[in-house]
Design a protein around this motif. Structure first.
Motif, PDB file in Angstrom:
ATOM      1  N   GLY A   1       0.798  -1.221   0.000  1.00 64.95           N
ATOM      2  CA  GLY A   1       0.000   0.000   0.000  1.00 64.95           C
ATOM      3  C   GLY A   1       0.826   1.263   0.000  1.00 64.95           C
ATOM      4  O   GLY A   1       0.353   2.317  -0.457  1.00 64.95           O
ATOM      5  N   ALA A   2       2.078   1.193   0.487  1.00 60.17           N
ATOM      6  CA  ALA A   2       2.905   2.401   0.569  1.00 60.17           C
ATOM      7  C   ALA A   2       3.150   3.044  -0.792  1.00 60.17           C
ATOM      8  O   ALA A   2       3.023   4.266  -0.926  1.00 60.17           O
ATOM      9  N   PRO A   3       3.499   2.284  -1.861  1.00 61.73           N
ATOM     10  CA  PRO A   3       3.673   2.945  -3.165  1.00 61.73           C
ATOM     11  C   PRO A   3       2.375   3.563  -3.693  1.00 61.73           C
ATOM     12  O   PRO A   3       2.415   4.629  -4.328  1.00 61.73           O
ATOM     13  N   PHE A   4       1.227   2.923  -3.438  1.00 65.18           N
ATOM     14  CA  PHE A   4      -0.036   3.520  -3.856  1.00 65.18           C
ATOM     15  C   PHE A   4      -0.284   4.832  -3.112  1.00 65.18           C
ATOM     16  O   PHE A   4      -0.712   5.829  -3.708  1.00 65.18           O
ATOM     17  N   ALA A   5      -0.049   4.823  -1.805  1.00 65.20           N
ATOM     18  CA  ALA A   5      -0.244   6.041  -1.024  1.00 65.20           C
ATOM     19  C   ALA A   5       0.662   7.164  -1.519  1.00 65.20           C
ATOM     20  O   ALA A   5       0.263   8.334  -1.570  1.00 65.20           O
ATOM     21  N   GLU A   6       1.861   6.801  -1.916  1.00 64.29           N
ATOM     22  CA  GLU A   6       2.795   7.818  -2.402  1.00 64.29           C
ATOM     23  C   GLU A   6       2.363   8.391  -3.745  1.00 64.29           C
ATOM     24  O   GLU A   6       2.408   9.600  -3.958  1.00 64.29           O
ATOM     25  N   VAL A   7       1.902   7.535  -4.663  1.00 60.48           N
ATOM     26  CA  VAL A   7       1.537   8.017  -5.985  1.00 60.48           C
ATOM     27  C   VAL A   7       0.211   8.768  -5.948  1.00 60.48           C
ATOM     28  O   VAL A   7      -0.019   9.669  -6.761  1.00 60.48           O
ATOM     29  N   TRP A   8      -0.681   8.416  -5.002  1.00 59.58           N
ATOM     30  CA  TRP A   8      -1.933   9.151  -4.882  1.00 59.58           C
ATOM     31  C   TRP A   8      -1.756  10.485  -4.173  1.00 59.58           C
ATOM     32  O   TRP A   8      -2.629  11.361  -4.268  1.00 59.58           O
ATOM     33  N   GLY A   9      -0.678  10.642  -3.446  1.00 59.95           N
ATOM     34  CA  GLY A   9      -0.336  11.933  -2.890  1.00 59.95           C
ATOM     35  C   GLY A   9      -1.195  12.339  -1.703  1.00 59.95           C
ATOM     36  O   GLY A   9      -1.874  11.529  -1.068  1.00 59.95           O
TER      37      GLY A   9
ATOM     38  N   THR B   1      -6.509  23.992   8.444  1.00 55.97           N
ATOM     39  CA  THR B   1      -6.301  23.306   7.172  1.00 55.97           C
ATOM     40  C   THR B   1      -4.985  22.551   7.252  1.00 55.97           C
ATOM     41  O   THR B   1      -3.922  23.148   7.442  1.00 55.97           O
ATOM     42  N   VAL B   2      -5.088  21.226   7.118  1.00 50.17           N
ATOM     43  CA  VAL B   2      -3.902  20.388   7.248  1.00 50.17           C
ATOM     44  C   VAL B   2      -3.765  19.528   5.999  1.00 50.17           C
ATOM     45  O   VAL B   2      -4.729  19.309   5.251  1.00 50.17           O
ATOM     46  N   GLU B   3      -2.568  19.033   5.764  1.00 47.42           N
ATOM     47  CA  GLU B   3      -2.291  18.165   4.629  1.00 47.42           C
ATOM     48  C   GLU B   3      -2.319  16.717   5.103  1.00 47.42           C
ATOM     49  O   GLU B   3      -1.661  16.353   6.080  1.00 47.42           O
ATOM     50  N   ARG B   4      -3.103  15.888   4.377  1.00 43.84           N
ATOM     51  CA  ARG B   4      -3.294  14.503   4.777  1.00 43.84           C
ATOM     52  C   ARG B   4      -3.232  13.605   3.550  1.00 43.84           C
ATOM     53  O   ARG B   4      -3.655  13.993   2.460  1.00 43.84           O
TER      54      ARG B   4
ATOM     55  N   GLU C   1      -3.729  15.648   0.176  1.00 43.33           N
ATOM     56  CA  GLU C   1      -4.724  16.673  -0.105  1.00 43.33           C
ATOM     57  C   GLU C   1      -4.879  17.545   1.132  1.00 43.33           C
ATOM     58  O   GLU C   1      -4.604  17.135   2.252  1.00 43.33           O
ATOM     59  N   TRP C   2      -5.324  18.786   0.884  1.00 48.22           N
ATOM     60  CA  TRP C   2      -5.588  19.706   1.977  1.00 48.22           C
ATOM     61  C   TRP C   2      -7.011  19.495   2.458  1.00 48.22           C
ATOM     62  O   TRP C   2      -7.957  19.544   1.675  1.00 48.22           O
ATOM     63  N   VAL C   3      -7.152  19.237   3.736  1.00 46.02           N
ATOM     64  CA  VAL C   3      -8.470  19.028   4.327  1.00 46.02           C
ATOM     65  C   VAL C   3      -8.654  20.003   5.477  1.00 46.02           C
ATOM     66  O   VAL C   3      -7.685  20.451   6.107  1.00 46.02           O
ATOM     67  N   GLU C   4      -9.910  20.323   5.729  1.00 45.04           N
ATOM     68  CA  GLU C   4     -10.255  21.253   6.799  1.00 45.04           C
ATOM     69  C   GLU C   4     -10.680  20.459   8.024  1.00 45.04           C
ATOM     70  O   GLU C   4     -11.593  19.636   7.956  1.00 45.04           O
ATOM     71  N   THR C   5     -10.008  20.676   9.119  1.00 52.79           N
ATOM     72  CA  THR C   5     -10.347  19.999  10.364  1.00 52.79           C
ATOM     73  C   THR C   5     -10.925  21.014  11.346  1.00 52.79           C
ATOM     74  O   THR C   5     -10.531  22.182  11.356  1.00 52.79           O
ATOM     75  N   ARG C   6     -11.853  20.544  12.154  1.00 52.58           N
ATOM     76  CA  ARG C   6     -12.504  21.406  13.143  1.00 52.58           C
ATOM     77  C   ARG C   6     -12.360  20.790  14.531  1.00 52.58           C
ATOM     78  O   ARG C   6     -12.685  19.624  14.727  1.00 52.58           O
ATOM     79  N   ASP C   7     -11.901  21.583  15.441  1.00 56.19           N
ATOM     80  CA  ASP C   7     -11.856  21.204  16.848  1.00 56.19           C
ATOM     81  C   ASP C   7     -12.958  21.964  17.561  1.00 56.19           C
ATOM     82  O   ASP C   7     -12.946  23.206  17.621  1.00 56.19           O
TER      83      ASP C   7
ATOM     84  N   ARG D   1      -4.318  10.966   0.947  1.00 57.90           N
ATOM     85  CA  ARG D   1      -5.657  10.556   0.517  1.00 57.90           C
ATOM     86  C   ARG D   1      -5.983   9.165   1.046  1.00 57.90           C
ATOM     87  O   ARG D   1      -7.055   8.926   1.579  1.00 57.90           O
ATOM     88  N   TRP D   2      -5.073   8.226   0.848  1.00 53.76           N
ATOM     89  CA  TRP D   2      -5.197   6.886   1.415  1.00 53.76           C
ATOM     90  C   TRP D   2      -3.812   6.477   1.882  1.00 53.76           C
ATOM     91  O   TRP D   2      -2.895   6.320   1.070  1.00 53.76           O
TER      92      TRP D   2
END
Length: 730
Positions: free
Chosen positions: A636-644, A689-692, A646-652, A694-695
């Motif tokens: 799964g690591a190479p897939f996660a790397e190639v899929w990159g 806004t944090v970078e996460r 994304e910026w997501v909005e988190t709320r506390d 995708r998978w």
């Protein structure tokens, strides 16, 4: 114009009669198994009537399934979405209130509004709410109940009451979120009821079942015949797609309008049939939409990681995404063959019957790639008494090209161990033997003959030299002399080639790879025809030979698909279990397929079956990537790397209950809790806004349910879709 070149490539000929040796070049083969003869009611030579599209159910009201299928809208959608009857969704997910809270709040707000109106109507709140009407009405209406203008009084009074009702409904509707309740529950119900109602037939100019394009461009008689065939149940979806392609060839100037019209008038829905005579497959296992060239493989799960516009939508594959090639990785039993490979092969076979595709399906013997009657040719390598054979040299007459393909198959997986780090030395050694042998005998050597030459057997080399001396070809004699000198050097690559070719020089393969003309050989040079080929590899007992043959087919496909003069057909190679077939040269071939209207579907049980130096390049060479449930974290690591990422909005969110002081405030809080279902709180919200990823590799290894896969697709035009979690069982 039985086919008139519309369903075949240019210069397509019928298959030659049986007897003697021949290749499927340029002839198009017939079905792999004998077909059931037509019933006496069918004219001789006409194909058996197929059934209606099995994936589409006929609507109520007597309208046929085919007409409903033709008239169903197919809106534009991002790649990978099943467009048949698709309803686009907004790009971002709206703020959703829980259903229970939404319904309870709507009911309570309605009761509160009804209570307020009852109090006003019965005068419990005093007469003051009525004074605006008294102020604005004329004095002549004052005695309306006895002698005034009663009609005007009633109209004004009812209008005034209506304004109050609308105002109360607006205020309490906003408080109770009535619009959202209607959108989420009422509107879908109304839409389902509307879809069940019989739809009125569209206007002829916009009705696909009336073939408006034919009418608008000078073929009304053909359109009338096809319309009657569709309404009479004598046409299916393959016929529609096939005749549509024939019509496009007329519009492109490759065929004449008169010939097309004459063929349609004579044969109706059976016009321009596939060279095999088949008009449908005996049985389908997946849902297909031949107008959109799609096959449905599942449904995008309603998962937070999926983009909102994909959730709940069907997921589909089509030539415009398969043209970038697809790599699927998953352990045995994850569904790669049954839920991906089989539907794709079936879709390509249907599109081949429609004259739009050529497909080569390769897999181990016994794999469920489709029944025999779904293919024109079935090559069972290693089985006794074969009906068809595989051309070891790819149908070429050029010794250098044949040497390059064969060297890739024999030693492509050992390129790093060869001098120079690639298979060019091996290709040169083969060319030094194949060129002289073809010049002397007019054909390439058989497997035993090639093995003897690579081993340097004195009798074989002497016989070849004698034949060349008799012909006086000094250039090829020098090639043979160079091969003799190199064979004396330590580490000569010919010894490795001889060891590898010996894997094919086995009793089980004695009847195969024979270029002498004793067997009917399949050549991938026929990819410019709507060809359906299935090749079964001898995985059991001959695993290494099976891998050599898989590399051979992959190399031949990459070479022949790019070398086609006519690229109007989509050429698809489906290689089920591509372990130990990925080489540096194979990756270069995959990259060339995108511009040649061709693509490959490759499956792997693990990325460990690919050399570590090529794993990232493999994922970068394909445009479609699929990770099945059960992959390991290191897969799964190479897939996660190639899929990159994304910026997501988190709320506390921090909640603090509000303490009410006083009876009035406590009563207000009680009413508010009844309406909203929540206690009165004060919220402190921190938005970041944090970078996460995708998978992530951990998500792919541990969070994928059984029967699911994560799929990302890219079109040949460069349009792409993010990775989507797909339920392959729906």
């Amino acid at each position: 114009m039985d086919t008139e070149g519309t369903q075949d490539a240019q210069h397509t000929a019928a298959a030659p009669p049986s007897g003697g040796a021949h290749r499927i070049e340029p002839a198009v083969p017939r079905p792999a198994v004998p077909r059931t003869p037509p019933s006496p009611a069918v004219p001789p030579g006409a194909p058996a009537m197929p059934t209606a599209p099995p994936a589409v159910a006929g609507p109520p009201g007597g309208q046929s399934a085919l007409l409903s299928w033709l008239r169903t809208p197919r809106p534009s959608a991002p790649p990978g979405i099943w467009t048949y009857g698709h309803r686009p969704r907004r790009a971002e997910e709206p703020d959703r209130v829980p259903a229970r809270q939404l319904i309870s709040g709507a009911i309570i707000s309605f009761l509160c509004g009804w209570l307020l109106w009852s109090l006003l109507w019965n005068g419990y709140l005093g007469p003051y709410w009525y004074w605006p009407l008294q102020l604005l009405r004329p004095d002549s209406w004052a005695a309306a109940r006895t002698s005034g203008d009663r009609t005007a009084f009633l109209v004004a009074s009812n209008a005034y009451y209506g304004l109050w009702i609308l105002g109360i409904a607006f205020v309490f509707g906003r408080l109770g979120r009535w619009p959202e309740l209607i959108r989420r529950f009422i509107t879908p119900l109304v839409r389902r009821l509307r879809d069940r109602a019989p739809a009125a037939a569209p206007e002829p100019a916009s009705d696909p079942a009336q073939w408006p394009e034919l009418r608008a461009h000078g073929a009304p008689d053909a359109a009338d015949r096809l319309t009657a065939e569709a309404r009479g149940g004598a046409m299916n979806d393959v016929d529609v797609a096939r005749i549509g392609r024939a019509w496009r060839s007329v519009r492109a100037g490759r065929n004449s309008l008169a010939s097309f019209t004459d063929t349609v008038l004579r044969h109706g829905a059976a016009a321009c049939a596939h060279p095999s005579g088949q008009r449908d497959l005996a049985r389908r296992t997946a849902r297909h939409d031949l107008l959109a060239h799609q096959v449905r493989i599942g449904t995008a799960a309603d998962h937070p990681r999926n983009p909102y516009q994909h959730r709940g939508c069907g997921c589909a594959l089509e030539p415009r995404v398969l043209g970038t090639s697809l790599l699927a990785v998953g352990p045995a039993g994850s569904g790669k063959t049954t839920r991906l490979v089989r539907p794709v092969v079936e879709a390509m076979c249907l599109q081949a019957l429609a004259g739009q595709c050529a497909v080569v399906a390769v897999g181990p013997a016994g794999s469920a790639l489709g029944p025999d009657d779904a293919f024109d040719v079935v090559v069972r390598i290693g089985r006794p008494d074969p009906d068809c054979d595989l051309d070891l040299y790819g149908g070429t007459t050029d010794p250098d090209e044949a040497s390059g393909i064969l060297a890739e198959a024999l030693v492509g997986d050992l390129a790093e161990q060869l001098p120079g780090g690639d298979s060019r030395r091996a290709a040169t050694a083969l060319a030094q033997l194949l060129g002289p042998f073809r010049a002397a005998h007019g054909r390439f050597p058989t497997v035993p003959e090639l093995r003897e030459l690579l081993d340097g057997a004195p009798s074989a080399v002497t016989a070849l030299r004698t034949a060349l001396e008799a012909s006086g070809d000094q250039t090829l004699l020098r090639e043979l002399d160079a091969r003799a000198r190199q064979s004396e050097r330590p580490g000569d690559v010919a010894l490795l080639l001889a060891d590898r070719i010996a894997l094919l020089d086995r009793p089980a393969f004695a009847a195969f790879f024979d270029p002498t003309g004793s067997t009917r050989q399949v050549s991938l040079r026929a990819l410019d025809h709507p060809l359906r080929v299935r090749i079964e590899l001898p995985e059991r007992g001959h695993a290494e030979a099976s891998r050599i043959l898989a590399r051979l087919v992959l190399a031949q496909f990459a070479e022949c698909a790019v070398a086609r003069a006519d690229r109007s057909l989509f050429a698809c190679l489906v290689l089920d279990e591509a372990a130990h077939t990925i080489t540096a040269e194979a990756l270069r071939g995959l990259q060339r397929l995108r511009s040649a209207n061709a693509g490959a579907v490759l499956t792997l049980r693990s990325l460990d079956d690919v050399p570590e130096a090529l794993r990232s390049a493999l994922l970068g060479s394909v445009g479609c990537r699929m990770a099945f449930a059960g992959v390991t974290p290191w897969d799964g690591a190479p897939f996660a790397e190639v899929w990159g990422k994304e910026w997501v909005e988190t709320r506390d969110v921090t909640d603090r209950q509000i303490i009410a002081h006083g009876a009035g405030m406590k009563a207000f809080h009680i009413v508010r809790q009844l309406v909203t279902g929540k206690a009165a709180t004060s919220k402190a919200i921190t938005v970041r806004t944090v970078e996460r990823e995708r998978w992530s590799a951990s998500d792919l290894a541990n969070a994928l349910p059984a029967g699911h896969a994560v799929l990302s697709v890219t079109t040949v035009d460069g349009e792409h879709a993010p990775p989507v979690l797909v339920d392959l069982r729906s």
